[in-house]
Design an enzyme around this catalytic site. Structure first.
Site, PDB file in Angstrom:
ATOM      1  N   CYS A 258      13.443 -30.790   5.621  1.00 53.23           N
ATOM      2  CA  CYS A 258      13.801 -29.514   6.387  1.00 53.23           C
ATOM      3  C   CYS A 258      12.943 -28.354   5.804  1.00 53.23           C
ATOM      4  O   CYS A 258      13.113 -27.439   4.913  1.00 53.23           O
ATOM      5  CB  CYS A 258      15.292 -29.112   6.209  1.00 53.23           C
ATOM      6  N   SER A 259      11.496 -28.406   6.038  1.00 48.82           N
ATOM      7  CA  SER A 259      10.584 -27.652   5.207  1.00 48.82           C
ATOM      8  C   SER A 259      10.193 -26.280   5.670  1.00 48.82           C
ATOM      9  O   SER A 259       9.702 -25.551   5.071  1.00 48.82           O
ATOM     10  CB  SER A 259       9.460 -28.463   5.115  1.00 48.82           C
ATOM     11  N   ALA A 260      10.593 -25.802   7.100  1.00 43.23           N
ATOM     12  CA  ALA A 260      10.080 -24.585   7.616  1.00 43.23           C
ATOM     13  C   ALA A 260      10.760 -23.671   7.088  1.00 43.23           C
ATOM     14  O   ALA A 260      12.030 -23.685   6.763  1.00 43.23           O
ATOM     15  CB  ALA A 260      10.179 -24.589   9.111  1.00 43.23           C
ATOM     16  N   PRO A 261      10.139 -22.317   6.557  1.00 46.63           N
ATOM     17  CA  PRO A 261       8.834 -22.049   7.038  1.00 46.63           C
ATOM     18  C   PRO A 261       7.777 -22.616   5.785  1.00 46.63           C
ATOM     19  O   PRO A 261       6.552 -22.289   5.796  1.00 46.63           O
ATOM     20  CB  PRO A 261       8.848 -20.380   7.242  1.00 46.63           C
ATOM     21  N   ASP A 327      16.502 -29.428   1.723  1.00 50.11           N
ATOM     22  CA  ASP A 327      16.868 -27.912   1.610  1.00 50.11           C
ATOM     23  C   ASP A 327      17.511 -27.772   3.106  1.00 50.11           C
ATOM     24  O   ASP A 327      17.024 -27.176   3.948  1.00 50.11           O
ATOM     25  CB  ASP A 327      15.795 -27.190   1.421  1.00 50.11           C
ATOM     26  N   CYS A 379      21.256 -22.287   0.593  1.00 46.06           N
ATOM     27  CA  CYS A 379      21.056 -20.884   0.250  1.00 46.06           C
ATOM     28  C   CYS A 379      22.711 -20.407   0.626  1.00 46.06           C
ATOM     29  O   CYS A 379      22.811 -19.162   1.218  1.00 46.06           O
ATOM     30  CB  CYS A 379      20.177 -20.076   0.852  1.00 46.06           C
TER      31      CYS A 379
HETATM   32  C1  LIG Z   1      16.956 -23.786   4.773  1.00 46.19           C
HETATM   33  S1  LIG Z   1      15.625 -23.800   5.988  1.00 46.19           S
HETATM   34  C2  LIG Z   1      14.719 -24.553   5.121  1.00 46.19           C
HETATM   35  C3  LIG Z   1      13.827 -23.526   4.119  1.00 46.19           C
HETATM   36  C4  LIG Z   1      12.377 -24.300   3.688  1.00 46.19           C
HETATM   37  N1  LIG Z   1      12.745 -25.227   2.763  1.00 46.19           N
HETATM   38  C5  LIG Z   1      11.713 -23.405   2.702  1.00 46.19           C
HETATM   39  O1  LIG Z   1      11.803 -23.279   1.510  1.00 46.19           O
HETATM   40  O2  LIG Z   1      10.804 -22.426   3.029  1.00 46.19           O
HETATM   41  C6  LIG Z   1      16.530 -25.200   6.939  1.00 46.19           C
HETATM   42  C7  LIG Z   1      15.305 -25.683   7.771  1.00 46.19           C
HETATM   43  O3  LIG Z   1      15.895 -27.038   8.115  1.00 46.19           O
HETATM   44  C8  LIG Z   1      15.712 -26.992   9.731  1.00 46.19           C
HETATM   45  N2  LIG Z   1      16.422 -28.332  10.425  1.00 46.19           N
HETATM   46  C9  LIG Z   1      17.637 -27.635  11.113  1.00 46.19           C
HETATM   47  N3  LIG Z   1      18.105 -28.874  11.220  1.00 46.19           N
HETATM   48  C10 LIG Z   1      17.129 -29.855  10.943  1.00 46.19           C
HETATM   49  C11 LIG Z   1      17.102 -31.213  11.692  1.00 46.19           C
HETATM   50  N4  LIG Z   1      18.045 -31.522  12.017  1.00 46.19           N
HETATM   51  N5  LIG Z   1      15.972 -31.950  10.933  1.00 46.19           N
HETATM   52  C12 LIG Z   1      14.898 -31.218  10.315  1.00 46.19           C
HETATM   53  N6  LIG Z   1      14.983 -29.870  10.168  1.00 46.19           N
HETATM   54  C13 LIG Z   1      15.963 -29.486  10.425  1.00 46.19           C
HETATM   55  C14 LIG Z   1      15.303 -25.570  10.250  1.00 46.19           C
HETATM   56  O4  LIG Z   1      14.671 -25.604  11.266  1.00 46.19           O
HETATM   57  C15 LIG Z   1      15.184 -24.901   9.035  1.00 46.19           C
HETATM   58  O5  LIG Z   1      13.731 -24.292   9.000  1.00 46.19           O
END
Ligand SMILES: C[S@@+](CC[C@H](N)C(=O)[O-])C[C@H]1O[C@@H](n2cnc3c(N)ncnc32)[C@H](O)[C@@H]1O
Length: 441
Positions: A258-261, A327, A379
């Protein structure tokens, strides 16, 4: 356009489109040619109104026959802005607060100007009585004072006790510090601090993390030359702690599901000194650009960005990675200082999260090699999304063990047990949960 009108437009956008404040502000401020003073007042009004929304609506509902749910967006926002200025901004005269607000009502909803004028004058006439909170219920009084959905106050009081909750509410009302993470591939921390100071920016070292810098007067970051050259990224300390706890070795294989951004992805790729591979995934295609932009700006050549839904199993990735980061999406109740609208989330909106988080963790665990590391982080400070997810996982999967966290000294009560609970009121950082597991067979 002047400060109040800009703030009005941003607040209408947030109200109507459910946007996050920081995203709406960036969007509206991007190509705006206004004086710094107007920018400052507009920002103050936007955050002030969002942070105090429940309280401001409580006052409106005291004085108005038409309740806030029935008011048009324009009138509701302008009333909130007017009352906010009267109640909180000593630097603005009450006369200016009323007149400037009524001028905007005349421009956007002429027939309501008498109504708005009457309410704002009533606030001024009976200020002490009108601004006082007395709902007849202790939880509701606190929820109104600090502007929170009442369920959060109830939940925290039950889980943390009254005193801790009070401290937490106060800490969440403070302005968070701004931190940079040095791109150690391109520059050292000392050198970057010098370069920032040459620009007149107050910059100092952070003791807990050797690549972190605290800055005080850095504005307009995206146009800053040092930022454009990829010498740093913006990241809170708690988020950097995740990368430090993971501590990936050079030339290893890392997966971030779950890497964005891309904050933690790029941190891990940097810790690996641009070697090995970090596979950075996210379910939302449009967010992948954010990761790619940062990867390119920082000059990282060891990141592959992919679109994948972590709630599905990827049979090609089984047993392939030395380190896997989950994450997960969460309620965000640890980062209220940065995203105040999180205070208004409803309990029902969050009820499915632990299940989603568990599924993502369970799938991610299958990609870890024997001997490899699995990190689960959020978070939020809600046990349901944190330790309870981990306990359930450990009970279910005896091939994983919690590993003592030795990389950092932050939560001495728990880090020997394999997790960190970070709170804004105790640690002065964003509220986070970080747990470290190892696949033992
Ligand atoms: C807490 S944020 C991650 C922040 C990121 N790790 C960083 O440090 O910048 C959670 C992320 O999970 C993504 N997300 C939500 N559901 C997901 C899924 N089923 N599979 C993959 N990513 C997912 C969201 O788009 C969001 O960007």
């Amino acid at each position: 356009m002047k400060a109040r009108e800009i703030a009005f437009k941003v607040l209408c956008d947030i109200e109507d489109n459910n946007n996050y404040s920081n995203i709406a502000i960036n969007k509206h401020f991007k190509n705006l040619d206004i004086a710094n003073q107007d920018r400052g007042l507009a920002t103050e009004l936007i955050y002030g109104v969002i942070e105090n929304q429940y309280y401001l609506d409580y006052i409106i509902n005291k004085l108005s026959k038409i309740k806030t749910q029935k008011l048009s967006t324009y009138v509701k926002i302008l009333l909130r802005m007017g009352i906010y200025q009267i109640a909180f901004l000593d630097s603005i005269s009450e006369y200016a607060a009323v007149n400037e607000t009524v001028n905007l009502v005349k421009k956007y909803d002429k027939r309501s100007s008498g109504f708005v004028n009457a309410i704002l004058r009533n606030v001024i006439r009976n200020k002490d009585e009108v601004l006082d909170i007395n709902t007849g219920n202790e939880i509701m009084d606190i929820a109104t004072k600090y502007s929170y959905s009442p369920w959060i106050i109830k939940d925290w009081t039950k889980n943390f006790g009254k005193e801790f909750t009070q401290d937490l509410l106060e800490a969440n009302s403070e302005k968070p510090n701004l931190y940079l993470r040095v791109n150690t591939i391109k520059i050292s921390r000392d050198e970057l601090i010098n370069r920032l100071q040459e620009q007149g920016i107050k910059a100092s070292k952070v003791n807990t993390i050797e690549e972190a810098i605290k800055v005080e007067n850095l504005k307009n970051i995206e146009n800053n030359e040092l930022f454009k050259q990829g010498l740093f990224t913006i990241q809170d300390i708690s988020s950097m702690v995740v990368g430090k706890v993971m501590n990936p070795k050079e030339n290893s294989m890392v997966l971030d599901v779950c890497s964005a951004p891309g904050g933690k992805t790029t941190h891990m790729a940097t810790l690996m000194n641009n070697t090995g591979k970090v596979v950075a995934r996210d379910v939302f295609e449009h967010k992948l650009k954010l990761i790619n932009d940062t990867v390119n700006r920082l000059g990282l050549a060891n990141v592959d960005v992919e679109n994948f839904d972590a709630s599905q199993i990827d049979t090609e990735s089984l047993d392939k990675f030395d380190y896997v980061l989950t994450d997960v999406p969460c309620s965000g109740l640890g980062i209220i200082r940065r995203k105040p609208e999180i205070k208004y989330k409803e309990k029902a909106d969050l009820k499915d999260l632990p299940k989603i988080q568990y599924t993502i963790l369970e799938n991610a665990s299958k990609y870890v090699k024997i001997g490899g590391t699995l990190i689960y982080s959020t978070c939020t400070i809600q046990d349901k999304e944190n330790i309870e997810v981990i306990e359930k996982f450990i009970n279910e999967y005896d091939n994983f063990e919690l590993v003592p966290i030795n990389e950092i000294n932050i939560d001495l009560d728990n880090q020997d047990k394999g997790y960190l609970k970070i709170y804004p009121n105790i640690h002065g950082m964003d509220g986070f949960f970080i747990s470290k597991l190892r696949r033992v067979r």
